[in-house]
Motif scaffolding. Structure first.
Motif, PDB file in Angstrom:
ATOM      1  N   VAL A  30     -12.544  54.823 -16.139  1.00  0.00           N
ATOM      2  CA  VAL A  30     -13.193  54.136 -17.096  1.00  0.00           C
ATOM      3  C   VAL A  30     -12.119  52.841 -16.201  1.00  0.00           C
ATOM      4  O   VAL A  30     -12.362  51.867 -15.555  1.00  0.00           O
ATOM      5  CB  VAL A  30     -12.599  54.216 -18.496  1.00  0.00           C
ATOM      6  N   LEU A  31     -11.263  53.047 -16.944  1.00  0.00           N
ATOM      7  CA  LEU A  31     -10.032  52.005 -16.126  1.00  0.00           C
ATOM      8  C   LEU A  31      -9.631  51.816 -14.557  1.00  0.00           C
ATOM      9  O   LEU A  31     -10.081  50.338 -14.214  1.00  0.00           O
ATOM     10  CB  LEU A  31      -8.481  52.943 -16.246  1.00  0.00           C
ATOM     11  N   ALA A  32     -10.418  52.759 -13.724  1.00  0.00           N
ATOM     12  CA  ALA A  32     -10.419  52.217 -12.092  1.00  0.00           C
ATOM     13  C   ALA A  32     -11.437  51.633 -11.893  1.00  0.00           C
ATOM     14  O   ALA A  32     -11.491  50.969 -10.886  1.00  0.00           O
ATOM     15  CB  ALA A  32     -10.557  54.186 -11.202  1.00  0.00           C
ATOM     16  N   SER A  33     -13.171  52.088 -12.938  1.00  0.00           N
ATOM     17  CA  SER A  33     -14.240  51.062 -12.697  1.00  0.00           C
ATOM     18  C   SER A  33     -13.819  50.375 -13.145  1.00  0.00           C
ATOM     19  O   SER A  33     -13.919  49.243 -11.922  1.00  0.00           O
ATOM     20  CB  SER A  33     -15.219  52.042 -13.413  1.00  0.00           C
ATOM     21  N   ARG A  34     -13.003  49.143 -13.994  1.00  0.00           N
ATOM     22  CA  ARG A  34     -12.333  47.854 -14.920  1.00  0.00           C
ATOM     23  C   ARG A  34     -12.178  47.554 -14.032  1.00  0.00           C
ATOM     24  O   ARG A  34     -12.636  46.776 -13.202  1.00  0.00           O
ATOM     25  CB  ARG A  34     -11.986  47.613 -15.662  1.00  0.00           C
ATOM     26  N   LEU A  35     -10.799  47.726 -12.810  1.00  0.00           N
ATOM     27  CA  LEU A  35      -9.793  47.255 -12.279  1.00  0.00           C
ATOM     28  C   LEU A  35     -10.697  47.175 -10.851  1.00  0.00           C
ATOM     29  O   LEU A  35      -9.852  45.909 -10.300  1.00  0.00           O
ATOM     30  CB  LEU A  35      -8.670  48.035 -12.100  1.00  0.00           C
ATOM     31  N   GLY A  36     -11.435  48.211 -10.045  1.00  0.00           N
ATOM     32  CA  GLY A  36     -12.120  47.376  -9.269  1.00  0.00           C
ATOM     33  C   GLY A  36     -12.905  47.135  -9.379  1.00  0.00           C
ATOM     34  O   GLY A  36     -13.016  45.461  -7.974  1.00  0.00           O
ATOM     35  N   ALA A  37     -13.426  46.258 -10.527  1.00  0.00           N
ATOM     36  CA  ALA A  37     -14.879  45.611 -10.325  1.00  0.00           C
ATOM     37  C   ALA A  37     -14.395  43.716 -10.426  1.00  0.00           C
ATOM     38  O   ALA A  37     -14.553  42.933  -9.548  1.00  0.00           O
ATOM     39  CB  ALA A  37     -15.638  45.990 -11.735  1.00  0.00           C
ATOM     40  N   ARG A  38     -12.888  44.037 -11.136  1.00  0.00           N
ATOM     41  CA  ARG A  38     -12.874  42.785 -11.462  1.00  0.00           C
ATOM     42  C   ARG A  38     -11.994  42.365 -10.087  1.00  0.00           C
ATOM     43  O   ARG A  38     -11.879  41.004  -9.947  1.00  0.00           O
ATOM     44  CB  ARG A  38     -10.876  42.883 -11.886  1.00  0.00           C
ATOM     45  N   ALA A  39     -11.129  43.304  -9.445  1.00  0.00           N
ATOM     46  CA  ALA A  39     -10.469  43.025  -7.862  1.00  0.00           C
ATOM     47  C   ALA A  39     -11.844  42.719  -7.414  1.00  0.00           C
ATOM     48  O   ALA A  39     -11.484  41.485  -6.383  1.00  0.00           O
ATOM     49  CB  ALA A  39      -9.957  43.851  -7.084  1.00  0.00           C
ATOM     50  N   VAL A  40     -12.832  42.732  -7.181  1.00  0.00           N
ATOM     51  CA  VAL A  40     -14.425  41.875  -6.249  1.00  0.00           C
ATOM     52  C   VAL A  40     -14.939  40.707  -6.977  1.00  0.00           C
ATOM     53  O   VAL A  40     -13.974  39.823  -5.554  1.00  0.00           O
ATOM     54  CB  VAL A  40     -15.204  43.486  -6.181  1.00  0.00           C
ATOM     55  N   GLU A  41     -14.175  40.595  -8.393  1.00  0.00           N
ATOM     56  CA  GLU A  41     -14.722  39.264  -9.152  1.00  0.00           C
ATOM     57  C   GLU A  41     -13.395  38.336  -8.349  1.00  0.00           C
ATOM     58  O   GLU A  41     -13.829  37.472  -8.359  1.00  0.00           O
ATOM     59  CB  GLU A  41     -14.367  39.147 -10.609  1.00  0.00           C
TER      60      GLU A  41
END
Ligand code: F6P
Length: 319
Positions: free
Chosen positions: A262-273
Motif C-alpha cells: 500500500v505504501l509503495a502504491s501510494r508513494l509511486g503514484a504521488r511521484a508521478v503526480e
C-alpha cells in the motif's frame, strides 16, 4: 511532460516492484509514456532503457526484489556520469525520472535535479533510515521476516535454555534491530546509534535467569559488530556460550507485506503526480499516514533519528 522513466537503485527492498507498478500504471493512466531503466544509475549511463506497458508490470505486486534490477554505482557521483545520464534521457525524450532507493539513490536524483533534470525520490530500503518519511518501502516486510526468525529461535532457545544472538541488517541504522527486538521481546537490543555496555547486558541476562527465564535473545545490528564477535565478547563473562544466527540477505527478499504494498502504491503514484505538475528535486514520504513531499536536498541534510523511547520501552518490557 509526455515521457517519464523509472529506476531502482542500491540495495533492493520488498515493495520496489509495487512502487514501479504504481508509477507505470498511474503514468499511463495520465497519458504518459513510461520507460524502465535496468540496473539503476549504471543502466541510465549505459542506456539500458526500455518502454514499459501496462502488462510489463503485471504479476509483480506480490514479488520481492526488483524487476528493473538494481546496482550500486558510485561513479554516478562524477560530473561525467551525470552528464552522460542526462544525455541518455534526452535521447529517449524523457523529461522526468522516478528514483526508488535509499540515501545513495537520493544523491543521484538530487544531482540530476541540480543539473536541470526533474527527478523525484521514492524511499525504498529495508533500513528505514531515510528522512522525510515515517517509513521506507521494504522496512515492514524485513521487520516481519526478522520477527518470524526471532519467534522460531525463541522456541528452540527455551527448549534448551540457551542464549541466542541474532545479527540483523543495519550498517548505520538500528531500526530493524529496534523494532524486531521490541516486537519479539528481545532481552537486549544493540544498535549503532547508542553505545552499549557489556556489563549491563550481562546484568540483564542474570536478572532474567534469577527470575526463571528459560531463554535470552539479543538482537545486534550488523553495524555495531558481527553476531559472532558479540558472542565472543559475551563469552568472556564465563557462563554465556551463546548460539549465533546471522539473518543476512534473507531480510532483503520475500513477498512484501500489505503495508509495504500500500505504501509503495501510494508513494509511486504521488511521484508521478509531482512530475505531471512539472516539479522535480523532491522526495515523497509518509507522515502520520498522509503522503507528503519534501525538498530532496533538505531530506539529505537530515539524519535519521532512532526512537530512543522505544529502546527504553523494550528494556522495561523484556525484563
Ligand atoms: O541498505 C540496505 C542494506 O540491506 C544494509 O542494511 C546492509 O548493510 C547492506 O544493504 C548490504 O547490502 P549489499 O550486501 O547489497 O551490499
Amino acid at each position: 511532460m509526455k515521457r517519464i522513466a523509472i529506476l531502482t537503485s542500491g540495495g533492493d527492498a520488498p515493495g520496489m516492484n509495487a512502487a514501479a507498478r504504481a508509477v507505470v500504471r498511474k503514468g499511463i493512466n495520465e497519458g504518459l509514456e513510461v520507460f524502465g531503466i535496468d540496473y539503476g544509475f549504471f543502466g541510465l549511463v549505459t542506456g539500458k532503457i526500455r518502454k514499459l506497458e501496462l502488462g510489463s508490470v503485471g504479476d509483480l505486486l506480490h514479488r520481492g526484489g526488483t524487476f528493473l534490477y538494481s546496482a550500486r554505482y558510485p561513479e554516478f557521483a562524477t560530473e561525467e556520469g551525470q552528464l552522460e545520464g542526462i544525455e541518455q534521457l534526452k535521447k529517449h525524450k524523457i523529461e522526468g525520472l522516478v528514483v526508488i532507493g535509499g540515501d545513495g539513490s537520493y544523491h543521484g536524483a538530487e544531482a540530476l535535479t541540480k543539473r536541470g533534470f526533474k527527478a523525484i525520490g521514492v524511499p525504498g530500503t529495508i533500513d528505514n533510515d531515510i528522512c522525510g518519511t515515517d517509513f521506507t518501502i521494504g522496512f515492514d516486510t524485513a521487520l516481519n521476516t526478522v520477527l518470524d526468525a526471532l519467534d522460531r529461535i525463541r522456541d528452540t532457545a527455551t527448549s534448551h535454555e540457551r542464549t541466542f544472538i541474532i545479527e540483523v541488517m543495519g550498517r548505520d541504522a538500528g531500526d530493524i534491530a529496534l523494532w524486531s527486538g521490541l516486537a519479539g521481546g528481545a532481552e537486549a537490543i544493540i544498535v549503532p546509534e547508542q553505545d552499549f555496555n557489556m556489563d549491563d547486558v550481562v546484568n540483564r541476562l542474570e536478572q532474567g535467569r534469577k527470575r526463571g527465564k528459560k531463554h535470552s535473545i539479543i538482537v545486534v545490528a550488523e553495524g555495531v559488530m558481527s553476531g559472532n564477535e558479540f558472542a565472543d565478547r559475551l563469552a568472556e563473562y564465563g557462563d554465556y556460550h551463546a548460539r549465533v544466527t546471522v539473518l543476512g540477505h534473507v531480510q532483503r527478499g520475500g513477498s512484501p507485506t500489505a503495508f509495504d504494498r500500500v505504501l509503495a502504491s501510494r508513494l509511486g503514484a504521488r511521484a508521478v503526480e509531482l512530475l505531471l505538475e512539472n516539479r522535480g528535486g523532491l522526495a515523497v514520504g509518509i507522515r502520520e499516514n498522509k503522503i507528503v513531499e519534501n525538498d530532496i536536498t533538505e531530506v539529505l541534510k537530515e539524519t535519521h533519528v532512532l526512537d530512543r523511547s522505544m529502546l527504553n520501552l523494550a528494556s522495561i518490557l523484556s525484563i
